[in-house]
Design a protein around this motif. Structure first.
Motif, PDB file in Angstrom:
ATOM      1  N   GLN A 148       0.823  -1.215   0.000  1.00 19.57           N
ATOM      2  CA  GLN A 148       0.000   0.000   0.000  1.00 19.57           C
ATOM      3  C   GLN A 148       0.858   1.265   0.000  1.00 19.57           C
ATOM      4  OE1 GLN A 148      -3.103   0.621  -0.497  1.00 19.57           O
ATOM      5  NE2 GLN A 148      -3.597  -1.550  -0.747  1.00 19.57           N
ATOM      6  N   LEU A 149       1.942   1.246   0.764  1.00 18.61           N
ATOM      7  CA  LEU A 149       2.796   2.430   0.822  1.00 18.61           C
ATOM      8  C   LEU A 149       3.520   2.651  -0.497  1.00 18.61           C
ATOM      9  CD1 LEU A 149       2.405   3.328   3.707  1.00 18.61           C
ATOM     10  CD2 LEU A 149       4.832   3.048   4.119  1.00 18.61           C
ATOM     11  N   GLY A 150       3.819   1.572  -1.192  1.00 17.24           N
ATOM     12  CA  GLY A 150       4.626   1.646  -2.401  1.00 17.24           C
ATOM     13  C   GLY A 150       6.076   1.368  -2.058  1.00 17.24           C
ATOM     14  N   ALA A 151       6.786   0.753  -2.975  1.00 18.93           N
ATOM     15  CA  ALA A 151       8.162   0.321  -2.708  1.00 18.93           C
ATOM     16  C   ALA A 151       9.066   1.485  -2.327  1.00 18.93           C
ATOM     17  CB  ALA A 151       8.720  -0.400  -3.936  1.00 18.93           C
ATOM     18  N   GLU A 152       8.908   2.625  -3.012  1.00 14.01           N
ATOM     19  CA  GLU A 152       9.792   3.771  -2.743  1.00 14.01           C
ATOM     20  C   GLU A 152       9.560   4.340  -1.353  1.00 14.01           C
ATOM     21  OE1 GLU A 152      10.819   8.196  -4.570  1.00 14.01           O
ATOM     22  OE2 GLU A 152       9.647   6.772  -5.750  1.00 14.01           O
ATOM     23  N   ALA A 153       8.277   4.564  -1.001  1.00 10.01           N
ATOM     24  CA  ALA A 153       7.959   5.113   0.315  1.00 10.01           C
ATOM     25  C   ALA A 153       8.343   4.145   1.426  1.00 10.01           C
ATOM     26  CB  ALA A 153       6.471   5.452   0.398  1.00 10.01           C
ATOM     27  N   TYR A 154       8.125   2.839   1.186  1.00  9.62           N
ATOM     28  CA  TYR A 154       8.458   1.834   2.194  1.00  9.62           C
ATOM     29  C   TYR A 154       9.968   1.791   2.419  1.00  9.62           C
ATOM     30  CZ  TYR A 154       8.460  -2.700   4.590  1.00  9.62           C
ATOM     31  OH  TYR A 154       8.630  -3.708   5.501  1.00  9.62           O
ATOM     32  N   LYS A 155      10.720   1.872   1.339  1.00 12.40           N
ATOM     33  CA  LYS A 155      12.184   1.869   1.447  1.00 12.40           C
ATOM     34  C   LYS A 155      12.661   3.104   2.200  1.00 12.40           C
ATOM     35  CE  LYS A 155      16.367   1.713  -1.423  1.00 12.40           C
ATOM     36  NZ  LYS A 155      16.895   1.685  -2.815  1.00 12.40           N
ATOM     37  N   LYS A 156      12.061   4.247   1.911  1.00 11.44           N
ATOM     38  CA  LYS A 156      12.454   5.486   2.579  1.00 11.44           C
ATOM     39  C   LYS A 156      12.095   5.428   4.063  1.00 11.44           C
ATOM     40  CE  LYS A 156      11.927   9.344   0.400  1.00 11.44           C
ATOM     41  NZ  LYS A 156      11.360  10.582  -0.210  1.00 11.44           N
ATOM     42  N   LEU A 157      10.920   4.868   4.382  1.00  9.95           N
ATOM     43  CA  LEU A 157      10.484   4.757   5.769  1.00  9.95           C
ATOM     44  C   LEU A 157      11.491   3.976   6.595  1.00  9.95           C
ATOM     45  CD1 LEU A 157       8.058   5.291   7.739  1.00  9.95           C
ATOM     46  CD2 LEU A 157       7.236   3.040   7.110  1.00  9.95           C
ATOM     47  N   ASN A 158      11.998   2.885   6.033  1.00 18.78           N
ATOM     48  CA  ASN A 158      12.998   2.080   6.740  1.00 18.78           C
ATOM     49  C   ASN A 158      14.365   2.757   6.754  1.00 18.78           C
ATOM     50  OD1 ASN A 158      11.385  -0.171   7.474  1.00 18.78           O
ATOM     51  ND2 ASN A 158      11.439  -0.916   5.376  1.00 18.78           N
ATOM     52  N   ALA A 159      14.678   3.458   5.661  1.00 17.20           N
ATOM     53  CA  ALA A 159      16.013   4.061   5.544  1.00 17.20           C
ATOM     54  C   ALA A 159      16.221   5.181   6.555  1.00 17.20           C
ATOM     55  CB  ALA A 159      16.226   4.585   4.130  1.00 17.20           C
ATOM     56  N   ILE A 160      15.206   6.026   6.754  1.00 18.19           N
ATOM     57  CA  ILE A 160      15.388   7.189   7.624  1.00 18.19           C
ATOM     58  C   ILE A 160      15.350   6.816   9.098  1.00 18.19           C
ATOM     59  CG2 ILE A 160      14.452   8.785   5.910  1.00 18.19           C
ATOM     60  CD1 ILE A 160      11.852   8.847   7.539  1.00 18.19           C
ATOM     61  N   ASP A 161      14.912   5.615   9.409  1.00 15.07           N
ATOM     62  CA  ASP A 161      14.825   5.189  10.807  1.00 15.07           C
ATOM     63  C   ASP A 161      16.155   4.608  11.249  1.00 15.07           C
ATOM     64  OD1 ASP A 161      13.908   4.493  13.315  1.00 15.07           O
ATOM     65  OD2 ASP A 161      13.003   2.612  12.638  1.00 15.07           O
ATOM     66  N   VAL A 162      17.141   5.479  11.448  1.00 14.95           N
ATOM     67  CA  VAL A 162      18.477   5.006  11.817  1.00 14.95           C
ATOM     68  C   VAL A 162      18.986   5.629  13.115  1.00 14.95           C
ATOM     69  CG1 VAL A 162      19.175   4.526   9.436  1.00 14.95           C
ATOM     70  CG2 VAL A 162      19.593   6.803  10.399  1.00 14.95           C
ATOM     71  N   SER A 163      18.258   6.554  13.691  1.00 17.81           N
ATOM     72  CA  SER A 163      18.768   7.226  14.879  1.00 17.81           C
ATOM     73  C   SER A 163      18.564   6.368  16.118  1.00 17.81           C
ATOM     74  CB  SER A 163      18.095   8.589  15.070  1.00 17.81           C
ATOM     75  OG  SER A 163      16.771   8.429  15.541  1.00 17.81           O
ATOM     76  N   ALA A 164      19.464   6.523  17.082  1.00 19.09           N
ATOM     77  CA  ALA A 164      19.294   5.850  18.372  1.00 19.09           C
ATOM     78  C   ALA A 164      18.188   6.537  19.157  1.00 19.09           C
ATOM     79  CB  ALA A 164      20.608   5.899  19.140  1.00 19.09           C
ATOM     80  N   GLY A 165      18.103   7.863  19.025  1.00 20.09           N
ATOM     81  CA  GLY A 165      17.096   8.625  19.764  1.00 20.09           C
ATOM     82  C   GLY A 165      15.681   8.187  19.459  1.00 20.09           C
ATOM     83  N   SER A 166      15.422   7.766  18.208  1.00 22.72           N
ATOM     84  CA  SER A 166      14.075   7.338  17.856  1.00 22.72           C
ATOM     85  C   SER A 166      13.659   6.126  18.682  1.00 22.72           C
ATOM     86  CB  SER A 166      13.990   7.014  16.363  1.00 22.72           C
ATOM     87  OG  SER A 166      14.739   5.850  16.042  1.00 22.72           O
ATOM     88  N   GLN A 167      14.593   5.197  18.896  1.00 25.44           N
ATOM     89  CA  GLN A 167      14.269   3.999  19.661  1.00 25.44           C
ATOM     90  C   GLN A 167      14.064   4.309  21.141  1.00 25.44           C
ATOM     91  OE1 GLN A 167      13.633   0.974  18.245  1.00 25.44           O
ATOM     92  NE2 GLN A 167      13.827   2.153  16.344  1.00 25.44           N
ATOM     93  N   PHE A 168      14.843   5.236  21.671  1.00 24.39           N
ATOM     94  CA  PHE A 168      14.642   5.625  23.068  1.00 24.39           C
ATOM     95  C   PHE A 168      13.321   6.393  23.230  1.00 24.39           C
ATOM     96  CE2 PHE A 168      19.431   5.439  22.965  1.00 24.39           C
ATOM     97  CZ  PHE A 168      19.499   4.235  23.659  1.00 24.39           C
ATOM     98  N   SER A 169      12.903   7.101  22.181  1.00 18.94           N
ATOM     99  CA  SER A 169      11.590   7.762  22.201  1.00 18.94           C
ATOM    100  C   SER A 169      10.478   6.721  22.232  1.00 18.94           C
ATOM    101  CB  SER A 169      11.421   8.656  20.970  1.00 18.94           C
ATOM    102  OG  SER A 169      12.325   9.725  20.982  1.00 18.94           O
ATOM    103  N   HIS A 170      10.607   5.675  21.389  1.00 20.33           N
ATOM    104  CA  HIS A 170       9.626   4.597  21.399  1.00 20.33           C
ATOM    105  C   HIS A 170       9.556   3.958  22.790  1.00 20.33           C
ATOM    106  CE1 HIS A 170       9.592   5.292  17.233  1.00 20.33           C
ATOM    107  NE2 HIS A 170      10.349   4.309  16.804  1.00 20.33           N
ATOM    108  N   TYR A 171      10.729   3.696  23.359  1.00 17.22           N
ATOM    109  CA  TYR A 171      10.781   3.085  24.688  1.00 17.22           C
ATOM    110  C   TYR A 171      10.017   3.943  25.694  1.00 17.22           C
ATOM    111  CZ  TYR A 171      12.662   1.457  29.134  1.00 17.22           C
ATOM    112  OH  TYR A 171      12.794   0.981  30.423  1.00 17.22           O
ATOM    113  N   SER A 172      10.226   5.240  25.646  1.00 18.24           N
ATOM    114  CA  SER A 172       9.614   6.137  26.624  1.00 18.24           C
ATOM    115  C   SER A 172       8.096   6.168  26.507  1.00 18.24           C
ATOM    116  CB  SER A 172      10.186   7.551  26.448  1.00 18.24           C
ATOM    117  OG  SER A 172       9.620   8.447  27.396  1.00 18.24           O
ATOM    118  N   ILE A 173       7.584   6.308  25.267  1.00 20.29           N
ATOM    119  CA  ILE A 173       6.135   6.445  25.140  1.00 20.29           C
ATOM    120  C   ILE A 173       5.430   5.100  25.309  1.00 20.29           C
ATOM    121  CG2 ILE A 173       5.840   6.146  22.631  1.00 20.29           C
ATOM    122  CD1 ILE A 173       4.054   8.799  22.899  1.00 20.29           C
TER     123      ILE A 173
END
Length: 377
Positions: free
Chosen positions: A245-270
């Protein structure tokens, strides 16, 4: 984990600080233990440098498509496209603690017909991590501040899917004058956490987020989705629908930009907010209860039954009697959202759809949101 420590670790260069503390400590200790400490410090330091270089590389490959709005020391990314015309602007929030890109398949369809707005919650997408703790209440205020500072004029149609539904409902409760209509796509009810069975899934999400954050900080970028797909065929099928549904390009970008450590600590917190022992301390701020939205127009869109709940691993592991009770509870708890307003209506997703109907039945959801963007009356 205390919030001050999460705040420190969420700084992408904090691995270098840890290495800088270990190395002198090893020199002072001396002997074989000191040599080991210095060796560990070097490995962690090089790992963090690689992480910083890799993250900068991804940032150059995938620049932010929208604007980054300064909320006072940290920036939040907003993508607003399409003409307002005679429609009400849509603001959409995905499930989990997801970036706006998770709803891009609907955004691409709707931006040609109305103003469509996606916001990366702090710690997701192109947004900075922001202060800790990450809570639904804090993010509800942040989302409205971003809209105001970006010059987006309400009132808005707020659209929230799953955990994003809890967020959208919180924004509506705090800023009713800014909301023309609230559309909840199989939203997460707080009752599920407060009164429901203890969910090992949430603790698993916390562990995954914590270890992924620490791994990334020192240069190991684990593909969590690929690992889950290998372990759980149901998750693999869900991810496949999501990609289609997202499309290959958007799906690839969604995974590609998720590389920060801070994002995972944000997930942990919420996600920590959803733990049974903790949710009682923030329930008053987070819950949207019977009558809280007065006569605001609320659309509850969800599958017609809870058959899909039976596929849940925790439900399947329960005894027959307990399993029946759990299925009934999960099915009925979401219907409680109909009581938050005197102008609520129930819209049923196509028969056979599941909680993932936002991706399984994207055409249906797009039609619902197109109708929702029309002014009342």
């Amino acid at each position: 984990m205390p919030n001050w420590l999460l705040s420190c670790l969420a700084r992408e260069w904090s691995g270098l600080a840890i290495a800088a503390i270990l190395a002198p400590g090893g020199w002072l200790v001396g002997g074989w233990l000191g040599v080991v400490m210095i060796g560990i410090a070097l490995v962690l330091g090089f790992g963090n440098v690689w992480h910083l270089i890799f993250r900068a590389h991804i940032g150059r490959l995938h620049p932010a498509p929208g604007r980054r709005i300064d909320l006072g020391g940290y920036c939040v990314h907003i993508l607003a496209e399409g003409e307002r015309k005679d429609r009400v602007p849509l603001v959409m929030f995905g499930g989990g603690h997801a970036p706006g890109l998770a709803m891009s398949h609907l955004h691409e369809r709707l931006k040609h017909k109305c103003r469509s707005i996606l916001i990366d919650r702090p710690g997701t997408g192109w947004s900075d991590t922001g202060p800790f703790p990450r809570t639904t209440a804090r993010e509800a205020d942040e989302m409205m501040r971003v809209l105001e500072l970006a010059g987006e004029l309400g009132p808005f149609v707020l659209v929230g899917y799953s955990f994003g539904g809890l967020l959208a409902a919180n924004i509506a409760r705090r800023y009713p004058e800014k909301v023309a209509r609230l559309v909840l796509l199989d939203p997460t009810p707080l009752e599920t956490i407060v009164f429901g069975p203890r969910l090992g899934t949430i603790r698993g999400m916390l562990r995954n987020a914590l270890w992924a954050g620490l791994s990334r900080l020192f240069g190991i970028h684990i593909n969590l989705e690929a690992r889950q797909a290998r372990r759980n065929p149901a998750f693999a099928a869900m991810a496949q629908r999501f990609e289609q549904q997202l499309g290959a390009e958007a799906y690839k970008k969604l995974n590609a930009i998720d590389v920060s450590a801070g994002s995972q600590f944000s997930h942990y917190s919420i996600y920590h907010e959803l733990l049974g022992p903790h949710v009682g301390t923030c329930g008053w701020e987070t819950v949207v209860y019977d009558g809280d939205l007065g006569d605001m127009e609320v659309w509850l869109v969800a599958p017609p039954n809870a058959a899909e709940v039976a596929d849940n691993e925790e439900v399947g592991a329960a005894s027959c009697r307990e399993q029946a009770r759990m299925i009934n509870f999960f099915a009925r708890s979401r219907e409680r959202y109909l009581a938050i307003s005197s102008r609520s209506k129930r819209i049923y997703a196509p028969e056979g759809s599941t909680h993932q109907f936002v991706y399984e039945e994207a055409d249906f959801v797009g039609d619902v949101l197109e109708r929702a963007s029309q002014p009342s009356g």
